[in-house]
Design a protein around this motif. Structure first.
Motif, PDB file in Angstrom:
ATOM      1  N   LEU A 696       0.831  -1.207   0.000  1.00 39.50           N
ATOM      2  CA  LEU A 696       0.000   0.000   0.000  1.00 39.50           C
ATOM      3  C   LEU A 696       0.863   1.254   0.000  1.00 39.50           C
ATOM      4  CD1 LEU A 696      -3.118  -0.446   2.326  1.00 39.50           C
ATOM      5  CD2 LEU A 696      -3.072   0.416  -0.009  1.00 39.50           C
ATOM      6  N   LYS A 697       1.943   1.225   0.717  1.00 39.32           N
ATOM      7  CA  LYS A 697       2.829   2.400   0.791  1.00 39.32           C
ATOM      8  C   LYS A 697       3.556   2.646  -0.527  1.00 39.32           C
ATOM      9  CE  LYS A 697       3.503   2.199   5.788  1.00 39.32           C
ATOM     10  NZ  LYS A 697       4.425   1.872   6.905  1.00 39.32           N
ATOM     11  N   LEU A 698       3.670   1.639  -1.361  1.00 35.24           N
ATOM     12  CA  LEU A 698       4.213   1.829  -2.707  1.00 35.24           C
ATOM     13  C   LEU A 698       3.118   2.260  -3.687  1.00 35.24           C
ATOM     14  CD1 LEU A 698       6.597  -1.267  -3.014  1.00 35.24           C
ATOM     15  CD2 LEU A 698       7.258   1.130  -2.717  1.00 35.24           C
ATOM     16  N   LEU A 699       1.929   1.707  -3.502  1.00 37.79           N
ATOM     17  CA  LEU A 699       0.820   1.999  -4.423  1.00 37.79           C
ATOM     18  C   LEU A 699       0.380   3.450  -4.336  1.00 37.79           C
ATOM     19  CD1 LEU A 699      -1.466   1.117  -6.379  1.00 37.79           C
ATOM     20  CD2 LEU A 699      -2.795   0.458  -4.347  1.00 37.79           C
ATOM     21  N   LEU A 700       0.276   4.009  -3.137  1.00 35.30           N
ATOM     22  CA  LEU A 700      -0.290   5.343  -2.966  1.00 35.30           C
ATOM     23  C   LEU A 700       0.570   6.438  -3.610  1.00 35.30           C
ATOM     24  CD1 LEU A 700      -1.656   4.928   0.661  1.00 35.30           C
ATOM     25  CD2 LEU A 700      -2.996   5.173  -1.436  1.00 35.30           C
ATOM     26  N   PRO A 701       1.910   6.482  -3.402  1.00 37.19           N
ATOM     27  CA  PRO A 701       2.690   7.500  -4.137  1.00 37.19           C
ATOM     28  C   PRO A 701       2.685   7.277  -5.647  1.00 37.19           C
ATOM     29  CG  PRO A 701       4.131   6.022  -2.909  1.00 37.19           C
ATOM     30  CD  PRO A 701       2.742   5.732  -2.450  1.00 37.19           C
ATOM     31  N   PHE A 702       2.636   5.994  -6.073  1.00 31.90           N
ATOM     32  CA  PHE A 702       2.526   5.725  -7.506  1.00 31.90           C
ATOM     33  C   PHE A 702       1.240   6.338  -8.070  1.00 31.90           C
ATOM     34  CE2 PHE A 702       0.649   2.981 -10.789  1.00 31.90           C
ATOM     35  CZ  PHE A 702       1.574   3.166 -11.806  1.00 31.90           C
ATOM     36  N   GLY A 745      -8.850   1.386  -8.030  1.00 28.29           N
ATOM     37  CA  GLY A 745      -9.699   0.385  -7.408  1.00 28.29           C
ATOM     38  C   GLY A 745      -9.018  -0.431  -6.323  1.00 28.29           C
ATOM     39  N   MET A 746      -7.728  -0.209  -6.079  1.00 31.14           N
ATOM     40  CA  MET A 746      -6.992  -1.039  -5.127  1.00 31.14           C
ATOM     41  C   MET A 746      -6.924  -0.502  -3.693  1.00 31.14           C
ATOM     42  SD  MET A 746      -3.772  -2.303  -7.441  1.00 31.14           S
ATOM     43  CE  MET A 746      -3.984  -3.054  -9.046  1.00 31.14           C
ATOM     44  N   PRO A 747      -6.686   0.795  -3.460  1.00 31.79           N
ATOM     45  CA  PRO A 747      -6.448   1.249  -2.082  1.00 31.79           C
ATOM     46  C   PRO A 747      -7.599   0.992  -1.125  1.00 31.79           C
ATOM     47  CG  PRO A 747      -5.728   2.912  -3.651  1.00 31.79           C
ATOM     48  CD  PRO A 747      -6.463   1.883  -4.434  1.00 31.79           C
ATOM     49  N   PHE A 748      -8.843   1.119  -1.584  1.00 31.65           N
ATOM     50  CA  PHE A 748      -9.969   0.943  -0.663  1.00 31.65           C
ATOM     51  C   PHE A 748     -10.118  -0.509  -0.192  1.00 31.65           C
ATOM     52  CE2 PHE A 748     -14.465   0.194   0.312  1.00 31.65           C
ATOM     53  CZ  PHE A 748     -14.642   1.119   1.335  1.00 31.65           C
ATOM     54  N   PRO A 749     -10.229  -1.505  -1.106  1.00 30.59           N
ATOM     55  CA  PRO A 749     -10.365  -2.883  -0.596  1.00 30.59           C
ATOM     56  C   PRO A 749      -9.139  -3.364   0.178  1.00 30.59           C
ATOM     57  CG  PRO A 749     -10.083  -2.875  -2.987  1.00 30.59           C
ATOM     58  CD  PRO A 749     -10.304  -1.465  -2.576  1.00 30.59           C
ATOM     59  N   MET A 750      -7.958  -2.902  -0.216  1.00 28.88           N
ATOM     60  CA  MET A 750      -6.768  -3.284   0.534  1.00 28.88           C
ATOM     61  C   MET A 750      -6.788  -2.660   1.926  1.00 28.88           C
ATOM     62  SD  MET A 750      -3.830  -3.077  -2.458  1.00 28.88           S
ATOM     63  CE  MET A 750      -2.488  -3.629  -1.375  1.00 28.88           C
ATOM     64  N   GLY A 751      -7.272  -1.422   2.008  1.00 34.90           N
ATOM     65  CA  GLY A 751      -7.399  -0.774   3.311  1.00 34.90           C
ATOM     66  C   GLY A 751      -8.422  -1.472   4.187  1.00 34.90           C
ATOM     67  N   ILE A 752      -9.544  -1.891   3.584  1.00 38.84           N
ATOM     68  CA  ILE A 752     -10.581  -2.600   4.332  1.00 38.84           C
ATOM     69  C   ILE A 752     -10.023  -3.901   4.918  1.00 38.84           C
ATOM     70  CG2 ILE A 752     -12.681  -3.978   4.032  1.00 38.84           C
ATOM     71  CD1 ILE A 752     -13.360  -1.111   4.336  1.00 38.84           C
ATOM     72  N   ARG A 753      -9.292  -4.640   4.100  1.00 40.68           N
ATOM     73  CA  ARG A 753      -8.739  -5.914   4.573  1.00 40.68           C
ATOM     74  C   ARG A 753      -7.704  -5.694   5.670  1.00 40.68           C
ATOM     75  NH1 ARG A 753      -6.382  -7.652  -0.666  1.00 40.68           N
ATOM     76  NH2 ARG A 753      -5.382  -9.303   0.543  1.00 40.68           N
ATOM     77  N   ARG A 754      -6.902  -4.658   5.524  1.00 41.75           N
ATOM     78  CA  ARG A 754      -5.888  -4.398   6.550  1.00 41.75           C
ATOM     79  C   ARG A 754      -6.541  -3.890   7.836  1.00 41.75           C
ATOM     80  NH1 ARG A 754      -0.758  -4.177   7.725  1.00 41.75           N
ATOM     81  NH2 ARG A 754       0.042  -2.494   9.036  1.00 41.75           N
ATOM     82  N   ALA A 755      -7.558  -3.031   7.696  1.00 41.85           N
ATOM     83  CA  ALA A 755      -8.258  -2.532   8.885  1.00 41.85           C
ATOM     84  C   ALA A 755      -8.937  -3.675   9.624  1.00 41.85           C
ATOM     85  CB  ALA A 755      -9.288  -1.478   8.488  1.00 41.85           C
ATOM     86  N   ALA A 756      -9.452  -4.675   8.889  1.00 43.03           N
ATOM     87  CA  ALA A 756     -10.117  -5.823   9.524  1.00 43.03           C
ATOM     88  C   ALA A 756      -9.148  -6.604  10.400  1.00 43.03           C
ATOM     89  CB  ALA A 756     -10.714  -6.729   8.458  1.00 43.03           C
ATOM     90  N   GLY A 798      -4.726  13.911  -6.435  1.00 37.27           N
ATOM     91  CA  GLY A 798      -3.436  13.277  -6.184  1.00 37.27           C
ATOM     92  C   GLY A 798      -2.929  13.551  -4.786  1.00 37.27           C
ATOM     93  N   LEU A 799      -3.150  14.783  -4.300  1.00 35.25           N
ATOM     94  CA  LEU A 799      -2.723  15.131  -2.942  1.00 35.25           C
ATOM     95  C   LEU A 799      -3.457  14.288  -1.906  1.00 35.25           C
ATOM     96  CD1 LEU A 799      -1.119  17.026  -1.086  1.00 35.25           C
ATOM     97  CD2 LEU A 799      -3.045  18.630  -1.208  1.00 35.25           C
TER      98      LEU A 799
END
Length: 812
Positions: A696-702, A745-756, A798-799
């Motif tokens: 996730l930390k690589l995906l978000l700046p990308f 489409g990736m940050p939200f479901p990945m965040g949901i899974r990590r938050a769980a 982007g910000l």
């Protein structure tokens, strides 16, 4: 996302479940797009941002509702799904009926304080069906979470189909009929789920049959009610007026009528004392009233068309003798007649609306003299800028007929409407199409104090400066008793054109406003103001430029493709002066862009009330409130994801309006492309391990880099391919948006899974924070773009993903 401890995920999954989800999603998107189209007719704007916000409010509230009342889920899916599906279909029809009767009218906002309450009711009523469709999707995903992939695919496929289906259905069923079709799809989903309970359930089929009956026989209460201040309604109130026929397509409603008010000769000189020929009114979306003029025979010099000599738009024909003429948006064809009457050898009429062209070539061919079938006339059905971009032809004269309704212009109802025909980039394209010595002719209604007229001058001024020209040397301007005319010459204006204009204005008793070297004693002679305000304002604008813009009480800065709100004039800086000029009536501030903050505040209140508060009370009751730094980090993460995604979606919708030719095309194609690509990205993200936050930390700046790059390069790509065939533009739209949507489409479901992994409570709070931010994120971009343009909104998206990265670091 499971909203509570899910029931057994291995429950039997009948195939009819996937069909029901598919139909519900298709119905939801069809309903959303039909509301956008109906608002364009009922009011003066499509309010796409408002409708998207209403839909997201309903969806977010449904998630919060299920989280607050988990007992509904424990009763089993076969009770909740049919009930929610039934309520969606029924509430969609009831919302239309209620919204039709709520007396909200944008025209009355400036003097009726109750309109704010009506707007609140309107917003709330249309959120209800989206609440029930959200309930369907959320409950299905909760009960059958092991089959989430198939369910999500059914949801995605239905929503995508709904986006495309709407474009074809409008032309067949009309506006209210398309909304009924959405209800019918919902009714079919109810029937499908009814069979899951048992084969003897008959109520869904009774309801579906009732909807089919309404489709073929629409009672009077299904007729769309629109503002009585729209020109169609005004014209039909005259004695002897009658509506002849109504037609719909995906982006317009076209009405033909007989009325004493349907007489079109904008700015006709008072020196003309003879009756006009018979005319039939032609209205687009209940407004922009113009006319089809009765004519038979050869138009060149015809006596029955003598009135054309007395129109302000006849000046270039009388004195400059253009041979090749381009007419943009001719509507009923008055300016085509004008060109033929004055002997133009070749006329190209570029009309965006195929309904109008079809009417003049078929049902009203004899009435109009077959002007669109004449050998010297060629009709192109496409957007004017697309034609100019792709065509290699050059013209002596380009005409922009007066099309804006007087009512909408006078009161600022068009302030939120994007108009890519009247931007600096558009005028540079028009000037590039002119032959040496050619003229561009533009006309607006005269509406003191000067606003639109000066915005037109300032935008043309910017275009000429970008071409390296001195603007004042290329402009001629004059006014009639009711219109303002601006002529732009590709080369500097010469003495002959100046003398021709002075003679023409003297004969027609029109007032000069500008020519190179004009003196104050030559202006304000016939249609007099206490001061020559148009002459003085245009003179100062051409001399001072930015200094004049800064001190003028209305916003006159040039319209651009980045900020295409040509008709938005109010400035926050001068709200006190505007308030004083309006006699102390605060409602005047709600016109134009000032209505957007009101809608934003309304959405904020409703989001807190129906999304956040239920979860707060549930968490307090069950001791689930997360605390400390981790709660703040996850709330911030999901909030900025919602804002970032919606900032991008609204910006893309606006940017692709010009490329695709109409707001509804843009909304449909952008949402379709985002649904497909973001769904694929979400599906792909399942393969990525979230136990470590590294990916996730690589995906978000990308993502941030990708969005900044898109902000720079997409406008260039769209401009380069503007003149391409329509099919290629639609395909390119899907590719460009899909390239962004896949990763978005990736940050939200990945965040949901990590938050769980941290606790189910973080998932619930994250879901609701994201829903609340999405509701507000559909409105905030318009508020920002009115001042700074959509490019800024694109960068802000982007910000947001950078802030999400920071939140992830804080959480870790």
């Amino acid at each position: 996302m499971p909203l509570s401890d899910p029931p057994n995920s291995e429950l039997r999954t009948p195939n009819s479940l996937f069909l029901g989800i598919f139909l519900t999603s298709a119905a939801t998107l069809t309903l959303e797009l039909s509301i956008i189209r109906l608002l364009s007719v009922a009011q003066w704007h499509h309010f796409a941002f408002l409708v998207v916000s209403m839909a997201l409010l309903g969806y977010g509230a449904s998630g919060s509702f299920l989280s607050s009342f988990p007992s509904l889920l424990r009763r089993g899916p076969f009770g909740l799904l049919p009930r929610a599906g039934a309520l969606f279909s029924v509430s969609a029809l009831l919302a239309y009926i209620a919204g039709n009767w709520i007396p909200f009218d944008l025209a009355r906002v400036s003097f009726d304080r109750w309109q704010i309450l009506y707007l609140f009711l309107f917003y709330l009523v249309f959120s209800v069906p989206f609440f029930f469709s959200g309930l369907v999707i959320s409950s299905a995903l909760t009960h059958w979470n092991a089959m989430a992939g198939k369910l999500y695919f059914s949801d995605l496929a239905g929503a995508s189909l709904g986006c495309l289906l709407t474009l074809g259905i409008f032309g067949i069923l009309g506006g209210p009929g398309t909304l009924l079709f959405a209800c019918l799809l919902g009714g079919l989903a109810w029937a499908v789920w009814g069979r899951m309970k048992g084969p003897r359930v008959v109520f869904p089929w009774i309801w579906t049959g009732f909807l089919v009956l309404l489709l073929f026989w629409q009672p009077s209460w299904m007729e769309l009610r629109f503002s009585p201040y729209k020109s169609l309604r005004v014209a039909l109130r005259f004695p002897g007026a009658r509506l002849l026929e109504t037609h719909w397509n995906a982006f317009s409603r076209v009405d033909v009528l007989e009325s004493p008010a349907a007489r079109t000769a904008p700015g006709l000189s008072l020196e003309y004392l003879t009756a006009l020929p018979d005319q039939l009114g032609l209205a687009v979306d209940g407004d922009q009233l113009n006319a089809i003029t009765r004519f038979r025979g050869e138009p060149a010099g015809a006596g029955e068309l003598k009135f054309l000599d007395f129109l302000p738009s006849s000046f270039p024909y009388r004195n400059l003798r253009p041979r090749r003429v381009l007419i943009l948006e001719p509507r009923g064809g008055l300016e085509v007649l004008n060109a033929l009457y004055h002997g133009a050898g070749e006329v190209v009429a570029v009309e965006t609306n195929p309904l109008i062209v079809d009417l003049l070539k078929t049902r009203y061919r004899e009435f109009s003299g077959g002007i669109y079938d004449r050998p010297e006339v060629r009709v192109e059905v496409e957007d004017g800028r697309s034609y100019v971009r792709r065509s290699s032809a050059s013209f002596d004269f380009i005409v922009f007929p007066l099309a804006e309704s007087l009512g909408a212009s006078a009161t600022g109802f068009s302030g939120l409407r994007e108009d890519y025909r009247l931007t600096a980039e558009a005028f540079r394209g028009y000037l590039g199409t002119l032959q040496p010595g050619g003229f561009l002719s533009l006309h607006l209604y005269l509406l003191p104090p000067p606003r639109g007229e000066l915005r037109l001058v300032s935008t043309v001024r910017r275009a000429l400066e970008l071409e390296g020209k001195r603007p004042a040397d290329h402009l001629l301007a004059f006014r009639t008793w009711g219109t303002f005319s601006l002529l732009v010459k590709k080369d500097p204006v010469g003495p002959r054109e100046v003398e021709d204009l002075k003679d023409f204005c003297r004969q027609m008793r029109f007032d000069l406003v500008h020519y190179p070297g004009i003196s104050p004693g030559e202006v304000n002679r016939y249609n007099r103001f206490p001061r020559p305000i148009y002459f003085e304002s245009m003179r100062d604008l051409l001399r001072e430029g930015e200094r004049f813009y800064r001190r003028y009480p209305f916003d006159l800065s040039p319209a651009t493709d980045n900020r295409p709100f040509f008709h938005s004039f109010f400035r926050w800086k001068y709200w006190e002066e505007i308030y004083r000029l309006a006699g102390g009536k605060w409602q005047i501030l709600l016109e134009s862009g000032f209505l957007v903050p009101v809608v934003f505040f309304l959405a904020l209140v409703l989001s807190i009330l129906f999304i956040l508060l239920p979860l707060c009370f549930r968490g307090r009751g069950e001791g689930e409130n997360p605390g400390g730094r981790r709660r703040f980090a996850w709330l911030l993460y999901f909030t900025v994801l919602g804002l970032g995604f919606m900032f991008l979606e609204i910006s893309l919708i606006q940017k692709f309006i010009l490329f695709l030719g109409h707001p509804l095309y843009s909304v449909s194609m952008v949402i379709f492309s985002l649904l497909v690509s973001a769904g694929l990205g979400s599906r792909f993200s399942i393969r990525l391990d979230v136990r470590s936050s590294r990916r996730l930390k690589l995906l978000l700046p990308f993502l941030c880099i990708l969005l900044v790059g898109a902000a720079f390069f997409y406008p260039l790509i769209l401009s380069f391919f503007q003149g391409s065939p329509a099919f290629f533009r639609w395909l390119l739209t899907f590719v460009l948006i899909g390239a962004l949507g896949f990763f978005l489409g990736m940050p939200f479901p990945m965040g949901i899974r990590r938050a769980a992994l941290r606790g189910q409570v973080y998932v619930s709070w994250g879901w609701c924070a994201n829903g609340c931010a999405s509701v507000l994120g559909a409105i905030l971009p318009v508020l920002l773009a009115l001042t700074w343009g959509f490019q800024v909104v694109f960068f802000l998206s982007g910000l947001c993903y950078l802030v999400a990265l920071w939140a992830l670091w804080k959480e870790g």
